[in-house]
Design an enzyme around this catalytic site. Structure first.
Site, PDB file in Angstrom:
ATOM      1  N   TYR A  55      -1.929  28.896  47.938  1.00 22.11           N
ATOM      2  CA  TYR A  55      -2.259  28.799  46.516  1.00 22.11           C
ATOM      3  C   TYR A  55      -1.028  28.644  45.631  1.00 22.11           C
ATOM      4  CZ  TYR A  55      -1.850  33.602  48.055  1.00 22.11           C
ATOM      5  OH  TYR A  55      -1.459  34.738  48.718  1.00 22.11           O
ATOM      6  N   GLY A  58      -0.099  25.386  43.469  1.00 21.49           N
ATOM      7  CA  GLY A  58      -0.890  25.126  42.269  1.00 21.49           C
ATOM      8  C   GLY A  58      -0.964  26.288  41.301  1.00 21.49           C
ATOM      9  N   HIS A  59      -0.358  27.433  41.632  1.00 23.40           N
ATOM     10  CA  HIS A  59      -0.479  28.635  40.778  1.00 23.40           C
ATOM     11  C   HIS A  59       0.828  29.407  40.741  1.00 23.40           C
ATOM     12  CE1 HIS A  59      -2.182  32.496  39.311  1.00 23.40           C
ATOM     13  NE2 HIS A  59      -3.077  31.702  38.771  1.00 23.40           N
ATOM     14  N   PHE A  60       1.762  29.124  40.119  1.00 30.20           N
ATOM     15  CA  PHE A  60       2.104  27.960  39.318  1.00 30.20           C
ATOM     16  C   PHE A  60       3.337  27.335  39.949  1.00 30.20           C
ATOM     17  CE2 PHE A  60       0.247  31.190  36.521  1.00 30.20           C
ATOM     18  CZ  PHE A  60      -0.845  30.507  36.028  1.00 30.20           C
ATOM     19  N   VAL A  65       2.799  32.785  41.103  1.00 29.84           N
ATOM     20  CA  VAL A  65       2.228  34.107  40.865  1.00 29.84           C
ATOM     21  C   VAL A  65       0.966  34.231  41.719  1.00 29.84           C
ATOM     22  CG1 VAL A  65       1.168  35.618  39.137  1.00 29.84           C
ATOM     23  CG2 VAL A  65       3.112  34.193  38.497  1.00 29.84           C
TER      24      VAL A  65
END
Length: 159
Positions: A55, A58-60, A65
């Site tokens: 993840y 894409g986060h971030f 985070v």
């Protein structure tokens, strides 16, 4: 009383033990280790947060985070291990599903390189409904907390 192994050390469950208790698998298994099991009372789950988690791109991308909802999921998986460990037959024919999340608070961001400790306490059991208090720590710092509930469901009925 915290469970101990045959030589008196605190019982620790690793990956192969955890996957026998709950149905989650990579990339959605969010706990690496279980310790401090007090049957029908409390448990601690541990997650080493790596930059390679799926993840983070894409986060971030510029400031990775760990999503708060995944911290809650890690708490729930740890709680499910407590229920399943005590009743090992449950993992064969039952699933543990979230039924509610209350008072969720996120206090500090969790980033790659952190080690999360999910400290879960069982509050109540009513038939197949369980209520837990969960806290997530990085070191001594509380990063998230929640009261949440879950229930046991027959695998066949869950389809």
């Amino acid at each position: 009383m915290v469970l101990k192994n045959d030589i008196g050390d605190v019982l620790t469950l690793l990956h192969n033990d955890i996957i026998k208790l709950i149905p989650h698998r990579h990339p959605f298994l969010l706990i690496d280790k279980i310790t401090d099991i007090c049957l029908n009372k409390s448990i601690t789950g541990i997650k080493a947060v790596s930059f390679n988690e799926p993840y983070f791109p894409g986060h971030f991308p510029e400031h990775p985070v760990l999503p708060g909802v995944l911290i809650l999921e890690g708490m729930a998986q740890t709680a499910a291990c407590l229920v399943s460990y005590e009743h090992k037959s449950l993992s064969k024919n039952k699933l543990v599903f979230f039924t509610g999340i209350d008072k969720a608070k996120f206090r500090k961001p969790v980033t790659p390189g952190c080690v999360l400790f999910f400290k879960i306490n069982l509050i109540t059991i009513k038939r197949s409904l369980y209520k837990f208090n969960g806290e997530a720590f990085v070191g001594e710092k509380l990063v998230a907390s929640s009261i949440f509930s879950a229930m046991l469901v027959d695998k066949e009925k869950a389809k």
